[in-house]
Design a protein around this motif. Structure first.
Motif: not given
Length: 196
Positions: A6-7, A12-17
């Motif tokens: 989950r973390a 990945a959603e907040r900082h995908p790059w």
């Protein structure tokens, strides 16, 4: 384990790059470590650092931007859009990635002719990639959310990097050279009596 997953998903959603680049680079450099292990020699961490550098500096970033460009140019998961993305990926992305790998590794290894490996192995490697990547990208473009596509490519890049690194080190860019090596290794293992 579920908390860790989950973390990772939140990151990945907040900082995908950065999440995608790190995952891709880790998988790609692990592929090099695996091919070294399969070859049976001592670990060459310098070589693995070179692979990680090429993966982080170019491959992961290129894949991240490329996946998004393809999605913007050919949006959606309809069969026609997915097939067009796969075709574009193989016609443009594949040659760029193979060229960057061989040239980048030659630069980092300080070779005199940085294009020699590329000239000698490009077509064989590209043809091998055409047997592997279309199916990977077909599933990628059909089922994987855009924020995970680079990481997904990196997972399959692990196997591809194992082949690429072997090819760059001692192969000729063909699957035949890999299978010949594995058969010889297996034959040598059978001939040796077990140690007591």
């Amino acid at each position: 384990m579920a908390g860790w997953w989950r973390a990772l998903a939140r990151a990945a959603e907040r900082h995908p790059w950065p999440a995608n680049v790190l995952l891709y680079s880790a998988c790609f450099s692990t592929g090099d470590a695996l091919q070294q292990r399969l070859r049976g020699g001592p670990a060459d961490w310098r070589q693995t650092r070179h692979v990680a550098t090429v993966a982080a500096a170019f491959h992961a970033n290129f894949n991240y931007a490329w996946q998004r460009l393809l999605e913007r140019a050919l949006p959606g998961r309809a069969p026609r859009a997915v097939l067009a993305k796969v075709l574009c990926d193989q016609a443009v992305g594949g040659p760029v990635a193979v060229s960057a790998f061989y040239t980048g590794m030659s630069i980092l290894q300080g070779k005199d002719d940085i294009f020699l490996d590329l000239k000698q192995k490009f077509w064989n490697t590209y043809k091998c990639g055409l047997m592997y990547w279309p199916l990977v990208q077909l599933t990628n473009f059909s089922f994987v959310p855009i924020q995970w596509r680079t990481a997904y490519t990196g997972l399959y890049g692990f196997l591809w990097a194992t082949f690429l690194c072997y090819s760059q080190q001692s192969g000729d860019g063909t699957l035949t050279s890999v299978f010949t090596f594995l058969r010889l290794k297996e034959a040598n293992a059978v001939e040796r009596p077990p140690e007591k």
